[in-house]
Enzyme design. Sequence first.
Site, PDB file in Angstrom:
ATOM      1  N   GLN A  92       0.842  -1.205   0.000  1.00 37.16           N
ATOM      2  CA  GLN A  92       0.000   0.000   0.000  1.00 37.16           C
ATOM      3  C   GLN A  92       0.871   1.247   0.000  1.00 37.16           C
ATOM      4  OE1 GLN A  92      -2.806   0.260   3.263  1.00 37.16           O
ATOM      5  NE2 GLN A  92      -3.829   2.042   2.384  1.00 37.16           N
ATOM      6  N   HIS A  98      -8.580   1.609  -0.883  1.00 42.21           N
ATOM      7  CA  HIS A  98      -9.004   1.538  -2.279  1.00 42.21           C
ATOM      8  C   HIS A  98      -8.943   0.104  -2.776  1.00 42.21           C
ATOM      9  CE1 HIS A  98      -4.708   2.536  -2.018  1.00 42.21           C
ATOM     10  NE2 HIS A  98      -4.538   1.787  -3.097  1.00 42.21           N
TER      11      HIS A  98
END
Length: 112
Positions: A92, A98
């Site tokens: 990430q 997301h």
Amino acid sequence: MSCLFCKIIEGSIPSTAVYQDERCYAFADIAPQAPVHVLVTPREHIASMEATTEAHRALLGHLLWVATEIAHTKGLAKGYRLVINTGPEGGQTVDHLHVHLLGGRTLHWPPG
Ligand code: AMP
Ligand code: ZN
């Protein structure tokens, strides 16, 4: 507010919208890793899956449902991949939750 994706969601940083509703915003990834590469984000700032609670269960289901609907509208009948990178070792790089939707080519496994 310093979060990149919050700025994209509010419109102060431009993006190419793919889908939006009251709970989420989906836009094209700026560095696509496949012919279709869309990010589905909650409008609410949630840093990662590790910041979610039971209260987010319905929202998390909604994000996956929206990603799947986008896959259908993009014609990804032969398959696609949904990914949620979580934390530094999970890959990430933007700390706003997301879902990646990747498709349009053969995707290999395992990922790097
Ligand atoms: P992750 O590494 O899972 O946190 O994914 C972050 C994603 O955001 C990467 O695929 C980036 O290419 C993408 N990204 C970074 N900045 C932007 C931007 N301004 N617009 C669209 N996508 C972006
Ligand atoms: Zn944010």
